[in-house]
Design an enzyme around this catalytic site. Structure first.
Site, mmCIF file in Angstrom:
data_model
loop_
_atom_site.group_PDB
_atom_site.id
_atom_site.type_symbol
_atom_site.label_atom_id
_atom_site.label_comp_id
_atom_site.label_asym_id
_atom_site.label_seq_id
_atom_site.Cartn_x
_atom_site.Cartn_y
_atom_site.Cartn_z
ATOM 1 N N SER A 3 6.898 1.611 -0.254
ATOM 2 C CA SER A 3 6.424 1.488 -1.637
ATOM 3 C C SER A 3 7.268 2.337 -2.589
ATOM 4 C CB SER A 3 4.946 1.855 -1.745
ATOM 5 O OG SER A 3 4.746 3.169 -1.290
ATOM 6 N N SER A 4 7.677 3.538 -2.181
ATOM 7 C CA SER A 4 8.432 4.369 -3.127
ATOM 8 C C SER A 4 9.856 3.841 -3.295
ATOM 9 C CB SER A 4 8.425 5.841 -2.715
ATOM 10 O OG SER A 4 9.022 5.994 -1.457
ATOM 11 N N PRO A 51 0.824 -1.216 0.000
ATOM 12 C CA PRO A 51 0.000 0.000 0.000
ATOM 13 C C PRO A 51 0.861 1.271 0.000
ATOM 14 C CG PRO A 51 -0.502 -1.413 1.912
ATOM 15 C CD PRO A 51 0.642 -2.047 1.198
ATOM 16 N N ASP A 78 15.722 2.669 3.352
ATOM 17 C CA ASP A 78 14.639 1.999 2.628
ATOM 18 C C ASP A 78 15.138 1.451 1.297
ATOM 19 O OD1 ASP A 78 13.266 3.130 4.691
ATOM 20 O OD2 ASP A 78 11.652 3.967 3.473
HETATM 21 O O1 PMV Z 1 7.799 6.193 5.862
HETATM 22 P P1 PMV Z 1 8.967 5.663 5.148
HETATM 23 O O2 PMV Z 1 8.943 4.232 4.834
HETATM 24 O O3 PMV Z 1 9.304 6.500 3.933
HETATM 25 O O4 PMV Z 1 10.187 5.759 6.168
HETATM 26 C C1 PMV Z 1 11.092 6.759 6.169
HETATM 27 C C2 PMV Z 1 12.123 6.524 7.231
HETATM 28 C C3 PMV Z 1 12.702 7.803 7.761
HETATM 29 O O5 PMV Z 1 13.734 7.442 8.657
HETATM 30 C C4 PMV Z 1 11.657 8.615 8.505
HETATM 31 C C5 PMV Z 1 13.271 8.682 6.637
HETATM 32 C C6 PMV Z 1 14.490 8.085 5.966
HETATM 33 O O6 PMV Z 1 14.739 8.482 4.816
HETATM 34 O O7 PMV Z 1 15.225 7.286 6.566
#
Ligand code: PMV
Length: 313
Positions: A89-90, A82, A133
């Site tokens: 997802s990105s 989702p 990520d």
């Molecule tokens: O919400 P997500 O999956 O894009 O998680 C980002 C994780 C952060 O630590 C908040 C930002 C990052 O780029 O590490």
């Protein structure tokens, strides 16, 4: 017509989101939900059949194309992750799209090049990002950043921070993800934390503390100490709440899961999105989450990273 399909897994952040943006330790795990991108040559940029050349939409796709000296392709994405749920997802889109584009145009397809494209895409789209990520969606399994554990796979530096990325052993674990249904884009929340940290010494202390508990958690995972790992996840959630990135619905789902879990926390940038619970009672956790209005899904660790699924000439 030549066509390449590549896929990449989603991810959950086990420990250390937000503080990792400032170079602190973090751990992320690939999950058994994937996105697949099919890419073919085209006169204009088409995303799922729609013209995207002139618009400001699809920053990840445009960044990967720029980095590969390509302007136009047709891309069709099929996903079971989702969007804006905190499940990567990105990052998975960027990694799978990069691999497919690289293969289509005969460029290097090693993981490090894909991870670099994907990180650049996230950084550009978000304004500020860590390579967490994109590294885990590229490599699969589990990755740690700035933790003195595991096998070195690559390093990245950006905006005055640097991250050493290692591959870590991940025991077989079952998690329940609880999706709040609240759409929460990452960029604005990361920006809010940046402002808080700039103005307030206390926010920096919380970020340091998240880094410290993350290191304890990585050690617990390495020892396969599920109880301790769960306890540390819950502690990490409390620190993230203090940092202001949780919300009522996330807290509700975390609290509902705890009686049946080793530990639970929000995962990803917060403000909505998802939480995770480490459990050996997934049915009870799913029910507790559903009763509080969340969307539960059971996920498992050990998912492989980016890969080519299909090629046609
Ligand atoms: O919400 P997500 O999956 O894009 O998680 C980002 C994780 C952060 O630590 C908040 C930002 C990052 O780029 O590490």
């Amino acid at each position: 017509m030549r066509k390449v399909t590549a896929s990449a897994p989603g991810k959950m952040i086990l420990l250390g989101e937000h503080s990792v943006v400032y170079g602190k330790p973090a751990v992320a795990l690939a999950i058994d939900r994937r996105i697949a991108c099919t890419v073919s040559p085209s006169r204009e940029l088409l995303v799922n059949g729609h013209r995207a050349s002139g618009s400001i939409a699809h920053p990840h796709i445009k960044s990967v194309l720029r980095d590969n000296g390509a302007a136009n392709v047709s891309v069709d994405a099929v996903t079971d992750i989702p969007a804006s749920s905190g499940l990567g997802s990105s990052a998975a889109l960027s990694a799978s799209f990069s691999l497919a584009v690289r293969r289509l145009f005969g460029r290097e397809t090693d993981e490090e090049s894909v991870a670099a494209d994907a990180f650049n895409a996230e950084y550009t789209a978000q304004g500020r990002a860590s390579p967490m990520d994109t590294s885990v969606c590229t490599h699969g399994g589990g990755v740690a950043l700035n933790c003195p554990i595991g096998r070195h796979i690559w390093s990245f530096s950006r905006g005055g921070n640097s991250w050493d990325v290692t591959e870590v052993e991940v025991p077989k674990m079952t998690f329940v993800v609880g999706y709040t249904g609240i759409h929460a884009p990452t960029g604005p929340i990361v920006e809010r934390v940046r402002k808080y940290k700039e103005r307030n010494r206390f926010a920096s202390d919380v970020i340091d503390e998240i880094g410290a508990v993350t290191l304890d958690g990585v050690q617990a995972m390495a020892r396969n100490d599920t109880e301790e790992l769960g306890r540390i996840m819950t502690q990490n959630h409390k620190l993230l709440s203090i940092l202001g990135v949780s919300c009522d619905q996330l807290n509700k789902l975390v609290n509902a899961s705890l009686p049946y879990s080793y530990g639970a926390k929000l995962t990803g940038s917060g403000g909505g999105g998802s939480m995770i619970a480490l459990t050996d009672r997934p049915e009870q956790v799913c029910e507790a989450i559903a009763v509080r209005g969340g969307v539960p899904m059971v996920v498992h660790t050990g998912e492989p990273g980016v890969r080519i699924e299909d090629e046609q000439d």
